[in-house]
Motif scaffolding. Structure first.
Motif, PDB file in Angstrom:
ATOM      1  N   MET A   1       0.850  -1.212   0.000  1.00 32.78           N
ATOM      2  CA  MET A   1       0.000   0.000   0.000  1.00 32.78           C
ATOM      3  C   MET A   1       0.872   1.244   0.000  1.00 32.78           C
ATOM      4  N   ASN A   2       0.619   2.090  -0.912  1.00 34.48           N
ATOM      5  CA  ASN A   2       1.354   3.347  -0.988  1.00 34.48           C
ATOM      6  C   ASN A   2       0.801   4.317   0.058  1.00 34.48           C
ATOM      7  N   ALA A   3       1.657   4.730   0.989  1.00 27.86           N
ATOM      8  CA  ALA A   3       1.175   5.560   2.101  1.00 27.86           C
ATOM      9  C   ALA A   3       1.002   7.017   1.694  1.00 27.86           C
ATOM     10  N   LYS A   4       1.420   7.365   0.491  1.00 29.74           N
ATOM     11  CA  LYS A   4       1.265   8.762   0.117  1.00 29.74           C
ATOM     12  C   LYS A   4      -0.176   9.020  -0.296  1.00 29.74           C
ATOM     13  N   ASN A   5      -0.675  10.111   0.199  1.00 28.27           N
ATOM     14  CA  ASN A   5      -2.092  10.377   0.130  1.00 28.27           C
ATOM     15  C   ASN A   5      -2.637  10.634  -1.249  1.00 28.27           C
ATOM     16  N   THR A   6      -1.982  11.490  -1.944  1.00 28.11           N
ATOM     17  CA  THR A   6      -2.548  11.955  -3.204  1.00 28.11           C
ATOM     18  C   THR A   6      -1.442  12.125  -4.208  1.00 28.11           C
ATOM     19  N   ASP A   7      -1.851  12.115  -5.386  1.00 31.46           N
ATOM     20  CA  ASP A   7      -1.065  12.572  -6.501  1.00 31.46           C
ATOM     21  C   ASP A   7      -0.603  13.986  -6.233  1.00 31.46           C
ATOM     22  N   PHE A   8       0.648  14.253  -6.463  1.00 35.06           N
ATOM     23  CA  PHE A   8       1.123  15.631  -6.298  1.00 35.06           C
ATOM     24  C   PHE A   8       0.287  16.556  -7.179  1.00 35.06           C
ATOM     25  N   GLY A   9       0.067  16.118  -8.406  1.00 33.89           N
ATOM     26  CA  GLY A   9      -0.645  16.949  -9.380  1.00 33.89           C
ATOM     27  C   GLY A   9      -2.007  17.377  -8.883  1.00 33.89           C
ATOM     28  N   THR A  10      -2.770  16.454  -8.357  1.00 31.42           N
ATOM     29  CA  THR A  10      -4.132  16.747  -7.942  1.00 31.42           C
ATOM     30  C   THR A  10      -4.176  17.739  -6.790  1.00 31.42           C
ATOM     31  N   PHE A  11      -3.357  17.512  -5.781  1.00 40.03           N
ATOM     32  CA  PHE A  11      -3.343  18.398  -4.623  1.00 40.03           C
ATOM     33  C   PHE A  11      -2.947  19.809  -5.072  1.00 40.03           C
ATOM     34  N   ALA A  12      -1.861  19.888  -5.831  1.00 40.98           N
ATOM     35  CA  ALA A  12      -1.392  21.190  -6.313  1.00 40.98           C
ATOM     36  C   ALA A  12      -2.466  21.882  -7.145  1.00 40.98           C
ATOM     37  N   GLN A  13      -3.089  21.110  -8.017  1.00 39.23           N
ATOM     38  CA  GLN A  13      -4.122  21.690  -8.885  1.00 39.23           C
ATOM     39  C   GLN A  13      -5.318  22.186  -8.092  1.00 39.23           C
ATOM     40  N   ASP A  14      -5.745  21.391  -7.126  1.00 38.31           N
ATOM     41  CA  ASP A  14      -6.903  21.787  -6.325  1.00 38.31           C
ATOM     42  C   ASP A  14      -6.604  23.024  -5.480  1.00 38.31           C
ATOM     43  N   ARG A 225       4.231  22.212   3.730  1.00 36.51           N
ATOM     44  CA  ARG A 225       5.110  21.033   3.674  1.00 36.51           C
ATOM     45  C   ARG A 225       5.213  20.476   2.269  1.00 36.51           C
ATOM     46  N   GLU A 226       4.066  20.273   1.632  1.00 34.31           N
ATOM     47  CA  GLU A 226       4.080  19.512   0.384  1.00 34.31           C
ATOM     48  C   GLU A 226       4.221  20.372  -0.856  1.00 34.31           C
ATOM     49  N   LEU A 227       3.854  21.651  -0.741  1.00 33.29           N
ATOM     50  CA  LEU A 227       3.876  22.490  -1.942  1.00 33.29           C
ATOM     51  C   LEU A 227       4.806  23.690  -1.770  1.00 33.29           C
ATOM     52  N   ASP A 228       5.725  23.569  -0.813  1.00 37.06           N
ATOM     53  CA  ASP A 228       6.765  24.578  -0.654  1.00 37.06           C
ATOM     54  C   ASP A 228       6.176  25.990  -0.531  1.00 37.06           C
ATOM     55  N   ALA A 229       5.277  26.147   0.462  1.00 37.09           N
ATOM     56  CA  ALA A 229       4.613  27.440   0.646  1.00 37.09           C
ATOM     57  C   ALA A 229       5.042  28.075   1.968  1.00 37.09           C
ATOM     58  N   ASP A 230       4.649  29.338   2.160  1.00 34.95           N
ATOM     59  CA  ASP A 230       5.066  30.039   3.388  1.00 34.95           C
ATOM     60  C   ASP A 230       3.880  30.660   4.137  1.00 34.95           C
ATOM     61  N   PHE A 231       2.792  29.897   4.250  1.00 31.59           N
ATOM     62  CA  PHE A 231       1.657  30.352   5.078  1.00 31.59           C
ATOM     63  C   PHE A 231       2.141  30.599   6.499  1.00 31.59           C
ATOM     64  N   ASP A 232       1.760  31.744   7.068  1.00 32.37           N
ATOM     65  CA  ASP A 232       2.011  32.026   8.477  1.00 32.37           C
ATOM     66  C   ASP A 232       0.739  31.611   9.224  1.00 32.37           C
ATOM     67  N   ARG A 233       0.731  30.356   9.704  1.00 31.20           N
ATOM     68  CA  ARG A 233      -0.498  29.768  10.270  1.00 31.20           C
ATOM     69  C   ARG A 233      -1.073  30.597  11.416  1.00 31.20           C
ATOM     70  N   THR A 262       3.388  32.779  -0.701  1.00 31.96           N
ATOM     71  CA  THR A 262       3.970  32.232  -1.922  1.00 31.96           C
ATOM     72  C   THR A 262       3.922  30.712  -1.868  1.00 31.96           C
ATOM     73  N   ILE A 263       3.427  30.120  -2.950  1.00 32.79           N
ATOM     74  CA  ILE A 263       3.415  28.655  -3.048  1.00 32.79           C
ATOM     75  C   ILE A 263       4.409  28.270  -4.140  1.00 32.79           C
ATOM     76  N   GLY A 264       5.548  27.770  -3.679  1.00 37.15           N
ATOM     77  CA  GLY A 264       6.664  27.474  -4.587  1.00 37.15           C
ATOM     78  C   GLY A 264       6.273  26.528  -5.704  1.00 37.15           C
ATOM     79  N   ALA A 265       5.577  25.443  -5.341  1.00 37.09           N
ATOM     80  CA  ALA A 265       5.230  24.425  -6.330  1.00 37.09           C
ATOM     81  C   ALA A 265       4.296  24.961  -7.410  1.00 37.09           C
ATOM     82  N   LEU A 266       3.600  26.051  -7.115  1.00 43.45           N
ATOM     83  CA  LEU A 266       2.689  26.635  -8.101  1.00 43.45           C
ATOM     84  C   LEU A 266       3.327  27.835  -8.788  1.00 43.45           C
ATOM     85  N   ASN A 267       4.501  28.232  -8.234  1.00 40.82           N
ATOM     86  CA  ASN A 267       5.150  29.398  -8.792  1.00 40.82           C
ATOM     87  C   ASN A 267       4.239  30.610  -8.757  1.00 40.82           C
TER      88      ASN A 267
END
Ligand code: AVJ
Length: 321
Positions: A1-14, A225-233, A262-267
């Motif tokens: 079983m692949n423990a990774k939740n989602t396709d990178f593409g889908t999460f980034a796109q959503d 974590r996953e999309l290289d962003a800098d949200f100040d929670r 800024t979300i790095g993975a989305l540029n």
């Protein structure tokens, strides 16, 4: 079983779609990474979060009646569970069935890979003879593929008020997927949180310990974590509201200041005005008449409404006509 939740593409796109919308939104299904799964387990133990305890009470007290219909067929069947989670409540049913040496195959479906891995391990320990086929997928896609379909009767569990995470139109669409994804005689057991005192509902999503706040903010952490962003929670506030007319409890994250993220993975850089919000989750509460209406839409007949002693929660049993 692949423990990774989602396709990178889908999460980034959503995330890209949601944060470019006006008003901004993020899909609640992304709450459930390893951290989010843990937080949700803490939520289920909160004094304010009555849902899990009420459904547990229903299953403990009424599992015989709930299972009577599928058992009356006296045939091997498939037990399919949409949104299986940690299987805590389902184990009541699994125990009853395995103790009676009933022949069935369990298909837990969940979008979270980490949850499925843990479920598989705990089931192997507690129910060594149980035949389990975990499926990592969304509700809709799993209902389209129906990998469990082998001509045997199906009992499809859709518990935990998970359908409540969809708005009215989307819920109807899911029911339509259930209509298409079942055959005559198949049974469906769906959990609904019922309309009740608005304060009781609001408290369930605004607990004193702030666990639900952490759960909501984990969505921003996950993007970081996953999309290289800098949200100040810490500059976002958890804000649930309950509308007693629509029965919708909606959760937001409200930016306490004007800021850019800024979300790095989305540029891409996203601008938040002061007090601009992100809509992150809907948890709809139903009346029994709304529920019967949904059953009719899906071509189902209501076999029973199993409700707890306070009338907070209902597990409804439908049969496909
Ligand atoms: C798992 C969808 C049933 O909406 O009550 C709990 C998720 N969100 N606290 C719900 C949740 C905030 C939960 N469901």
């Amino acid at each position: 079983m692949n423990a990774k939740n989602t396709d990178f593409g889908t999460f980034a796109q959503d995330v890209m779609l949601g944060l470019n919308s006006n008003p901004k939104t993020l899909p609640s299904k992304y709450f459930y990474d390893a951290k989010g799964d843990k937080l949700f387990q803490q939520i289920m133990a909160l004094p304010e979060y009555y849902l899990t305890r009420k459904e547990y009470e229903i299953l403990e007290g009424q599992h015989r009646q709930i299972l009577a219909e599928i058992l009356s067929l006296q045939k091997p069947f498939n037990l399919v569970e949409l949104g299986a989670g940690d299987g805590m409540k389902t184990k009541i049913l699994l125990r009853y069935l395995t103790d009676r040496k009933i022949e069935f195959t369990y298909y837990p479906v969940d979008f979270s890979g980490s949850v499925l891995v843990e479920l598989e391990e705990s089931l192997a320990e507690e129910f060594p003879t149980l035949e389990v086929h975990p499926i990592q997928d969304t509700y809709r896609d799993s209902l389209k593929k129906q990998v469990w379909e082998d001509g045997k009767p199906n009992l499809i569990l859709f518990m935990g008020a998970n359908l409540g995470n969809f708005g009215v139109e989307e819920a109807k669409n899911i029911i339509d997927h259930l209509r298409v994804g079942t055959k005559k005689g198949d049974l469906v057991l769906i959990g609904f949180d019922l309309k009740k005192d608005p304060q009781t509902i609001l408290n369930a999503y605004h607990d004193e310990q702030g666990v639900t706040r952490e759960f909501n903010l984990n969505l921003l952490d996950r993007i970081n974590r996953e999309l290289d962003a800098d949200f100040d929670r810490d500059s976002f506030v958890h804000w649930p509201i309950y509308n007693p007319v629509s029965g919708e409890c909606r959760s937001y994250l409200v930016s306490q200041k004007a800021q850019t993220v800024t979300i790095g993975a989305l540029n891409q850089t996203f601008y938040f005005e002061a007090f601009e919000s992100i809509f992150t989750e809907i948890s709809k509460k139903y009346s029994l008449s709304e529920i019967s209406h949904l059953a009719a839409l899906g071509g189902f007949e209501v076999m029973g409404n199993f409700v707890d002693s306070e009338g907070y929660f209902a597990d409804v049993l439908w049969v496909k006509k």
